[in-house]
Design an enzyme around this catalytic site. Structure first.
Site, PDB file in Angstrom:
ATOM      1  N   ASP A  79      -0.062  -3.289  -7.127  1.00  0.00           N
ATOM      2  CA  ASP A  79       0.378  -4.364  -6.538  1.00  0.00           C
ATOM      3  C   ASP A  79       1.439  -4.582  -7.632  1.00  0.00           C
ATOM      4  OD1 ASP A  79       1.015  -6.682  -5.486  1.00  0.00           O
ATOM      5  OD2 ASP A  79      -1.170  -7.404  -5.516  1.00  0.00           O
TER       6      ASP A  79
ATOM      7  N   ASP B 269       5.425  -8.902 -10.977  1.00  0.00           N
ATOM      8  CA  ASP B 269       4.828  -9.711 -11.793  1.00  0.00           C
ATOM      9  C   ASP B 269       3.499  -8.858 -10.951  1.00  0.00           C
ATOM     10  OD1 ASP B 269       6.018 -10.654  -8.994  1.00  0.00           O
ATOM     11  OD2 ASP B 269       3.808 -12.338  -9.878  1.00  0.00           O
TER      12      ASP B 269
ATOM     13  N   GLU C  12       5.262 -13.424  -7.401  1.00  0.00           N
ATOM     14  CA  GLU C  12       4.638 -13.437  -5.792  1.00  0.00           C
ATOM     15  C   GLU C  12       3.321 -13.471  -6.018  1.00  0.00           C
ATOM     16  OE1 GLU C  12       1.818 -10.547  -3.075  1.00  0.00           O
ATOM     17  OE2 GLU C  12       2.099 -10.976  -4.839  1.00  0.00           O
ATOM     18  N   GLU C  13       2.590 -14.191  -7.190  1.00  0.00           N
ATOM     19  CA  GLU C  13       1.317 -13.683  -7.618  1.00  0.00           C
ATOM     20  C   GLU C  13       1.139 -14.598  -7.283  1.00  0.00           C
ATOM     21  OE1 GLU C  13      -0.215 -10.757  -6.829  1.00  0.00           O
ATOM     22  OE2 GLU C  13       0.282  -9.282  -7.459  1.00  0.00           O
TER      23      GLU C  13
END
Length: 318
Positions: free
Chosen positions: A118, A88, A152-153
């Site tokens: 990222d 993500d 994750e974000e």
């Protein structure tokens, strides 16, 4: 003993690896609304499906945990090492110049696109490290598992879901920071602050404030709608704040109100000093404007005292 062989393998597969990174980075995997089968929206699920397809084509055993997490195993040996990556991305935002966020390109030796650093690029790099070990026949006695998350974000609820059914490996690392290792990446104050005040009917007052897209991103833009003051009254104050902060201000008239837009520079919350916080600068301006005394103006003053411009270490909070 195997270092040279691995380096040669990676060099020989460099273009293929870049192509795979670009394929994943072409998918907009920002989190969106839940829909059946897609806990974080269609984009993250699509990116996960594509990554697992790659891993399977390269001969790895894969597993999909309800579109929360996907895994690729090096072998069927004892589980020893987890490589924790994610697919993500934070919202693309504005200001892209070399390319558009989901149109990745290589230029001047650099790969541009949302997720290249990222964390889709590192995820693919980890996959190719596993490919090198597998295809070169390098002997290993334990299993390595690449874990591909999709949230994750926004809090890592994906990994919480995964660890409800799987055990952590004795060792884990995440290819999602600076090489070669970070011990304690950052500290943060994850507080949830609320306040209430009576509705004001004074003429010179703030009608609304909007800022922020994600909790881990320094706001690059912030907006406030005010009434009871003219642009001619506000602009000199704004110019003074710009000299202090570097954040620019734009004005737009709307019936009996003015919309003030603060234009700063976004940054990752782990390195807030690298950005120009548009919200903190906007609050600084609002605190200096001659609004009527009421609950909301007192609140703005309190916010600027607790979270002053350029205080990225919580000193004002003690």
């Amino acid at each position: 003993m195997y270092k040279k062989k691995i380096e040669q393998y990676i060099e020989a597969h460099k273009q293929e690896m870049l192509d795979d990174i670009c394929t994943l980075c072409s998918i907009n995997s920002e989190r969106s609304a839940y829909q059946e089968g897609d806990p974080f929206g269609e984009g993250p699920s699509r990116a996960l499906a594509q990554a697992l397809k790659m891993a399977e084509e390269y001969g790895f055993s894969i597993n999909n945990y309800d579109n929360y997490v996907g895994t690729a195993d090096l072998n069927d040996g004892e589980h020893q090492l987890d490589i924790l990556a994610h697919l993500d991305v934070v919202p693309a935002g504005e200001g892209w110049t070399v390319t558009q966020p989901f149109e990745p390109i290589v230029k001047d030796g650099k790969l541009y696109g949302r997720g290249t650093a990222d964390d889709k690029g590192p995820a693919v790099a980890a996959l190719y490290a596993m490919r090198a070990v597998k295809e070169l026949g390098i002997p290993v006695t334990k299993n390595v598992r690449l874990i591909l998350g999709t949230d994750e974000e926004c809090g890592s609820s994906d990994i919480e879901h995964y660890y409800k059914v799987e055990k952590e490996a004795p060792m884990t690392f995440s290819p999602d920071a600076s090489f070669p290792v970070i011990n304690i990446e950052k500290g943060r104050f994850p507080g949830h602050v609320t306040a209430s005040f009576e509705v004001s009917t004074e003429n010179a007052r703030i009608l609304s404030i909007e800022a922020g897209i994600k909790i881990n991103v320094v706001p690059g833009k912030a907006h406030a709608t005010i009434t009871g003051l003219t642009e001619e009254e506000v602009r000199p104050m704004a110019e003074g704040v710009t000299k202090e902060t570097g954040v620019q201000f734009e004005f737009q008239a709307e019936e009996d109100a003015i919309v003030i837009t603060a234009v700063g520079e976004g940054a990752h919350a782990s390195t807030p000093e690298e950005g120009k916080n548009a919200l903190a600068s906007l609050l600084l301006l609002l605190d200096r404007l001659p609004f009527a005394s009421c609950g909301q103006t007192k609140l703005i003053h309190s916010l600027t005292e607790c979270f002053p411009w350029n205080d990225t270490e919580g000193k004002a909070l003690g």
